[in-house]
Structures are given as C-alpha cells and as structure tokens.
Design a protein around this motif. Structure first.
Motif, PDB file in Angstrom:
ATOM      1  N   HIS A   6       0.860  -1.284   0.117  1.00 23.04           N
ATOM      2  CA  HIS A   6      -0.012  -0.114   0.068  1.00 23.04           C
ATOM      3  C   HIS A   6       0.849   1.215  -0.107  1.00 23.04           C
ATOM      4  O   HIS A   6       0.538   2.267  -0.792  1.00 23.04           O
ATOM      5  CB  HIS A   6      -0.937   0.021   1.453  1.00 23.04           C
ATOM      6  N   ASP A   7       1.967   1.325   0.877  1.00 22.64           N
ATOM      7  CA  ASP A   7       2.799   2.617   0.876  1.00 22.64           C
ATOM      8  C   ASP A   7       3.762   2.519  -0.359  1.00 22.64           C
ATOM      9  O   ASP A   7       3.830   3.803  -0.757  1.00 22.64           O
ATOM     10  CB  ASP A   7       3.654   2.402   2.176  1.00 22.64           C
ATOM     11  N   ARG A  10       1.236   4.177  -3.225  1.00 21.80           N
ATOM     12  CA  ARG A  10       1.169   5.512  -2.870  1.00 21.80           C
ATOM     13  C   ARG A  10       2.323   6.313  -3.382  1.00 21.80           C
ATOM     14  O   ARG A  10       2.360   7.291  -3.996  1.00 21.80           O
ATOM     15  CB  ARG A  10       0.896   5.884  -1.459  1.00 21.80           C
ATOM     16  N   GLU A  14       2.537   9.149  -6.439  1.00 25.71           N
ATOM     17  CA  GLU A  14       3.004  10.350  -6.129  1.00 25.71           C
ATOM     18  C   GLU A  14       4.128  10.662  -7.160  1.00 25.71           C
ATOM     19  O   GLU A  14       4.740  11.999  -7.626  1.00 25.71           O
ATOM     20  CB  GLU A  14       3.444  10.577  -4.488  1.00 25.71           C
ATOM     21  N   CYS A  19      -2.878  11.260  -8.422  1.00 28.75           N
ATOM     22  CA  CYS A  19      -3.499  11.223  -7.139  1.00 28.75           C
ATOM     23  C   CYS A  19      -4.264   9.988  -6.958  1.00 28.75           C
ATOM     24  O   CYS A  19      -4.579   9.153  -6.039  1.00 28.75           O
ATOM     25  CB  CYS A  19      -4.558  12.229  -6.990  1.00 28.75           C
TER      26      CYS A  19
END
Length: 63
Positions: A6-7, A10, A14, A19
């Motif tokens: 998940h991290d 993201r 980015e 987004c």
C-alpha cells in the motif's frame, strides 16, 4: 520508510504525479505493479521546487 505494498503504491503514484491510479496508463500501472512486487521504492526526485535554477538569470535588457 515503510515498504508495504500500500505504501509503495502511494509512493509510486506520487512519483508519477497522480492522485489515483486511473490517471495513469496501463503500461505505467503494469510497471508500477512489477516494482511493488519486487519491493522497489521510487527513486528520489531530481528537481525539487526549491532547487536552484539550472540556467543563469537574464542579465540584459528585458524590453
């Protein structure tokens, strides 16, 4: 720095300036999935907004 899928997802979104995943094309998303599966984080950006300009300021007349 966390390396959960998940991290990492993201971080990759980015990195590419998105987004949400729908803003990226399928080829980019496929590459991101491969890198996440490998546990790879994106590289550091090379041009942060507060970096000095790469060209000298204009020295002559402006008009």
């Amino acid at each position: 720095m966390s390396t959960t899928p998940h991290d990492l997802s993201r971080q990759w979104l980015e990195y590419f300036g998105a987004c949400v995943a729908q803003e990226l094309d399928l080829g980019t998303l496929g590459a991101i999935k491969k890198w996440i599966d490998e546990g790879r984080a994106p590289p550091l950006h090379t041009n942060f907004p507060d970096d000095p300009p790469t060209t000298a300021p204009h020295q002559g007349k402006t008009s």
